[in-house]
Each structure stands twice: as structure tokens, then as C-alpha cells.
Design a protein around this motif. Structure first.
Motif, PDB file in Angstrom:
ATOM      1  N   ASP A   8      -8.754 -15.565 -33.268  1.00  0.00           N
ATOM      2  CA  ASP A   8      -9.232 -16.770 -33.942  1.00  0.00           C
ATOM      3  C   ASP A   8     -10.006 -16.469 -35.229  1.00  0.00           C
ATOM      4  O   ASP A   8     -10.536 -17.370 -35.875  1.00  0.00           O
ATOM      5  CB  ASP A   8     -10.094 -17.609 -33.005  1.00  0.00           C
ATOM      6  N   GLY A   9     -10.085 -15.176 -35.620  1.00  0.00           N
ATOM      7  CA  GLY A   9     -10.756 -14.777 -36.845  1.00  0.00           C
ATOM      8  C   GLY A   9     -12.223 -14.419 -36.679  1.00  0.00           C
ATOM      9  O   GLY A   9     -12.864 -13.950 -37.614  1.00  0.00           O
ATOM     10  N   GLN A  10     -12.768 -14.643 -35.481  1.00  0.00           N
ATOM     11  CA  GLN A  10     -14.174 -14.329 -35.224  1.00  0.00           C
ATOM     12  C   GLN A  10     -14.393 -12.822 -35.210  1.00  0.00           C
ATOM     13  O   GLN A  10     -13.634 -12.077 -34.610  1.00  0.00           O
ATOM     14  CB  GLN A  10     -14.583 -14.923 -33.878  1.00  0.00           C
ATOM     15  N   LYS A  11     -15.456 -12.372 -35.906  1.00  0.00           N
ATOM     16  CA  LYS A  11     -15.807 -10.951 -35.912  1.00  0.00           C
ATOM     17  C   LYS A  11     -16.750 -10.678 -34.749  1.00  0.00           C
ATOM     18  O   LYS A  11     -17.698 -11.435 -34.526  1.00  0.00           O
ATOM     19  CB  LYS A  11     -16.478 -10.567 -37.223  1.00  0.00           C
ATOM     20  N   ILE A  12     -16.472  -9.598 -34.007  1.00  0.00           N
ATOM     21  CA  ILE A  12     -17.306  -9.238 -32.867  1.00  0.00           C
ATOM     22  C   ILE A  12     -17.621  -7.743 -32.909  1.00  0.00           C
ATOM     23  O   ILE A  12     -16.917  -6.971 -33.558  1.00  0.00           O
ATOM     24  CB  ILE A  12     -16.627  -9.573 -31.518  1.00  0.00           C
TER      25      ILE A  12
END
Length: 57
Positions: A8-12
Motif C-alpha cells: 500500500d506504499g506505507q514505509k515500515i
């Protein structure tokens, strides 16, 4: 510890676990699992970074 980008494009921030599968002495495949570290405390993350830096020397 490293950063990754989810679908979803979220950086973790995550920790990777890799397992090499061999067959007849040759690498057949590598299985990798990333564990999201969002529930780690900041101190635990800082400790991991320092430990990695020490081990690389």
C-alpha cells in the motif's frame, strides 16, 4: 533492521529472517519473512542499530 515499503506504499521498519533451501548441495530457493517492528520500543530499535554497528567493525 531495515526499512521496507508495503504494497500500500506505507514505509515500515522491519527485521528480516531468511532461510536457504538446498538440494544436492545447490541453493534451490530462499524463503524470507519480514517482521514489522512498529510495536518495538524506540530503545529496542536504537539497541539493534548499535549492536549491528558494533558487529560490522
Amino acid at each position: 533492521m531495515s526499512r521496507a515499503i508495503k504494497k500500500d506504499g506505507q514505509k515500515i521498519y522491519c527485521r528480516w529472517y531468511n532461510n536457504v533451501i538446498k538440494e544436492n548441495g545447490s541453493i534451490k530457493e530462499v524463503i524470507s519473512i519480514a517482521i514489522d517492528l512498529k510495536n518495538y520500543s524506540r530503545k529496542e530499535m536504537e539497541f539493534d542499530i548499535l549492536q549491528k554497528a558494533i558487529n560490522e567493525k
